[in-house]
Motif scaffolding. Sequence first.
Motif, short mmCIF file in Angstrom:
data_model
loop_
_atom_site.label_atom_id
_atom_site.label_comp_id
_atom_site.label_asym_id
_atom_site.label_seq_id
_atom_site.Cartn_x
_atom_site.Cartn_y
_atom_site.Cartn_z
N THR A 1 0.84 -1.20 0.00
CA THR A 1 0.00 0.00 0.00
C THR A 1 0.87 1.25 0.00
OG1 THR A 1 -1.72 -1.17 1.23
CG2 THR A 1 -1.83 1.23 1.21
N SER B 1 2.26 1.77 -3.38
CA SER B 1 1.25 2.18 -4.36
C SER B 1 0.85 3.64 -4.21
CB SER B 1 0.01 1.29 -4.20
OG SER B 1 0.33 -0.07 -4.39
N ILE B 2 0.88 4.16 -2.98
CA ILE B 2 0.45 5.54 -2.79
C ILE B 2 1.63 6.51 -2.67
CG2 ILE B 2 -1.68 4.76 -1.68
CD1 ILE B 2 0.48 6.66 0.54
N SER B 3 2.83 5.99 -2.96
CA SER B 3 4.01 6.86 -2.88
C SER B 3 3.89 8.04 -3.84
CB SER B 3 5.29 6.07 -3.17
OG SER B 3 5.22 5.45 -4.44
N SER B 4 3.22 7.84 -4.97
CA SER B 4 3.01 8.94 -5.90
C SER B 4 2.19 10.06 -5.26
CB SER B 4 2.28 8.45 -7.16
OG SER B 4 3.09 7.55 -7.88
N ILE B 5 1.18 9.66 -4.48
CA ILE B 5 0.35 10.65 -3.80
C ILE B 5 1.17 11.38 -2.73
CG2 ILE B 5 -1.71 10.96 -2.38
CD1 ILE B 5 -2.89 8.49 -3.75
N ALA C 1 6.61 3.25 1.19
CA ALA C 1 6.59 4.54 0.52
C ALA C 1 7.99 5.14 0.43
CB ALA C 1 5.64 5.50 1.26
N SER D 1 7.71 5.02 -9.06
CA SER D 1 6.65 4.52 -8.21
C SER D 1 5.89 3.38 -8.89
CB SER D 1 5.68 5.65 -7.86
OG SER D 1 4.57 5.15 -7.14
N THR E 1 6.23 -0.57 -7.83
CA THR E 1 5.04 -1.26 -7.31
C THR E 1 4.90 -2.63 -7.95
OG1 THR E 1 3.90 0.83 -6.89
CG2 THR E 1 2.54 -1.15 -7.08
#
Length: 414
Positions: free
Chosen positions: A62, A65-69, A120, A349, A353
């Motif tokens: 998770t 996957s949200i490291s871009s955010i 992340a 990212s 992933t």
Amino acid sequence: MDQTLTRSQLVRWRTAIFAIFLASGLSVATWAARVPAIISGVGVDRAQLGLMLFVGGLAAVTGLSISSIVLARFGAKRGMLVMMILFAIGIAVIGVGTDLLHSPGVVVAGLVLWGFGNGALDVIMNVEGAAIEKQVEKTILPLFHAFFSFGTVIGAGLGILAIGWGLDVFTHLTAIAVVLLVVAFVSIANVPAREAAMDAVDEPAKAGWRERLHLALSAWREPRTYALGIVMLGMAFAEGGANDWLALGVVQGHGAGEEFGAAGLAVFSVSMTVVRVLGGPLVDRFGRVATLRVLAVTATAGLLLFILAPSLPLVFAGAALWGAGVSLGFPLGMSAAADDPAKAAARVSAAATIGYIAFLAGPPLLGLISEHIGLLNTLYILVALIVASGLASPAARPIAGSHVGAGGGGRPRG
């Protein structure tokens, strides 16, 4: 536009990222070294522990996957600091859950914090490492990954010392958490703010984070992302498979003693680390694509030798070739994903992933399959995936305008 750095600033930046990679590896080995004590402290069996670790692994995916955010909202500097604080707290919470509260739920909460933060951070620190490559025009991401391995070795060594000194899990993990926090604040202070890393260098930039998020997610629409994902998936699957099943393959597949299983895994790990330390100059000389192809052949030969070897020395030789062959697939995939600094965060990212899902999900899948066809036969799946990784290696060719990994010494060629 990103600032021009002095040599002193560049050296401090590079040293900071080395320290962050090492801290990430240290965090992994710290709690892993105390798993037997954690089992005893919270009163779970191996099956329950497996479920707890699965939840931690899911949190790591998770985070990836949200490291871009995270990058789009906070930028690399603040993002790395927040995630390092998070996983340091997670390490301490595991200790609290083990010795103070004796609670499996609290230990799981710690694993979630650690997994999410470390997942992340992994992407963001690779973005930073790739940016340093662009500054020096040399391939050094494999060396950064070697520092991660050094961190795991240090963490395991400190774990042995802590057990020998009679330290409980809480004291040991809390002490390491404090060290991780110190490393975080000192390191981040030496990382420059960069627009390409989505750092908000002025107030107006903060208002555009949704636009930065759109850019961060754009990599999932690019075919090259998936091709690089195949390169990294095959190598990550083979690396993760070795970490979990190589020792058992030596013992159950080849009938050796448990000490030889541990020795086989050590041979694999040392071989992989050595090539990561020495691999950068080879990539700069021969190029990413040629290096990945040769290493895919090396890993394939090593795995086949490991599976089919009639004697223990040849099994160890296979383990060494296996480790050397898979050593650079992941860092070179990261480096290739970051060829365009403006889109480095998004592409790293996305590609990471894909690779890390294979790294985390692959070993349990191999275990399930091995129940039906045997462990050594299951390893042929890794052979097929490594071959696919080698066939996809042209995707790692530097894009126009990027010279890192092109070969010929890492300099532009006429």
